[in-house]
Design a protein around this motif. Structure first.
Motif, PDB file in Angstrom:
ATOM      1  N   THR A  40       0.831  -1.213   0.000  1.00 23.25           N
ATOM      2  CA  THR A  40       0.000   0.000   0.000  1.00 23.25           C
ATOM      3  C   THR A  40       0.865   1.262   0.000  1.00 23.25           C
ATOM      4  N   SER A  58      -5.976   1.600   2.097  1.00 22.30           N
ATOM      5  CA  SER A  58      -6.168   0.223   1.661  1.00 22.30           C
ATOM      6  C   SER A  58      -7.647  -0.135   1.608  1.00 22.30           C
ATOM      7  N   ASP A  84      -7.787  -4.472  -3.217  1.00 21.15           N
ATOM      8  CA  ASP A  84      -7.162  -5.316  -2.191  1.00 21.15           C
ATOM      9  C   ASP A  84      -8.031  -6.565  -2.084  1.00 21.15           C
ATOM     10  N   GLU A 112      -3.610  -5.405  -4.974  1.00 16.70           N
ATOM     11  CA  GLU A 112      -2.932  -6.102  -3.875  1.00 16.70           C
ATOM     12  C   GLU A 112      -3.584  -7.475  -3.710  1.00 16.70           C
TER      13      GLU A 112
HETATM   14 MG   LIG Z   1      -2.044  -3.108   1.727  1.00 15.17          MG
END
Ligand SMILES: [Mg+2]
Ligand SMILES: Nc1ncnc2c1ncn2[C@@H]1O[C@H](COP(=O)(O)OP(=O)(O)OP(=O)(O)O)[C@@H](O)[C@H]1O
Length: 142
Positions: A40, A58, A84, A112
């Motif tokens: 992040t 995030s 994410d 992510e």
């Molecule tokens: Mg992260």
């Protein structure tokens, strides 16, 4: 392959700024590596380079955040989609977000925990983060 040694949060942020210079609209980036490895922070650096005004946080519970950034070569704006997928366990769960609808020539996607989508997004380029040595050291590979 590029290997960057980072010894601080700031180093990783600056590595994100440098990496952003390699990106173009349409690109899809997967950020791999364990919890707290700096994914992040790196995304925050990418967003800094593209002059994003919004807070970059995030999207762990909402799965995707969308920012507006100067992603085009002429600095005109486009979308940065920051995913994410840590909490996504299966392709069925992924069905709740149509990942393909975010990929376009007017966006850059930063993902992510991309493992679950890696095989359905063949154009994905990977940046890998590893913890190593002391508490603040990370290595970034791309
Ligand atoms: Mg992260
Ligand atoms: N060299 C470093 N690079 C990046 N972050 C570092 C470094 N050293 C220490 N840190 C700290 O480690 C944490 C990295 O957090 P970050 O949220 O970027 O990790 P992450 O890989 O996104 O984790 P998650 O998988 O939970 O999303 C931050 O608290 C940051 O301050």
């Amino acid at each position: 392959m590029t290997k960057v040694e980072s010894n601080s949060h700031q180093d990783t942020f600056e590595a994100g700024i440098e990496y952003a210079k390699l990106l173009s609209p349409g690109n899809v980036v997967g950020l791999t590596g364990e919890l707290g490895s700096g994914k992040t922070v790196f995304v925050k650096g990418i967003c800094k380079y593209f002059n994003v005004d919004e807070d970059v946080i995030s999207p762990t519970f909402i799965l995707v955040n969308q920012y507006t950034g100067t992603i085009h070569p002429d600095k005109s704006p486009g979308e940065i989609n920051h995913f994410d997928l840590y909490r996504i366990q299966s392709k069925e769960e992924l069905g709740t977000i149509d990942i393909f609808s975010y990929v376009s020539q007017n966006s850059i996607c930063l993902i992510e925990w991309p493992e679950i989508v890696m095989e359905i997004l063949p154009q994905i380029r990977i940046v890998n983060f590893t913890h190593s040595g002391n508490e603040n050291r990370r290595y970034i590979y791309y």
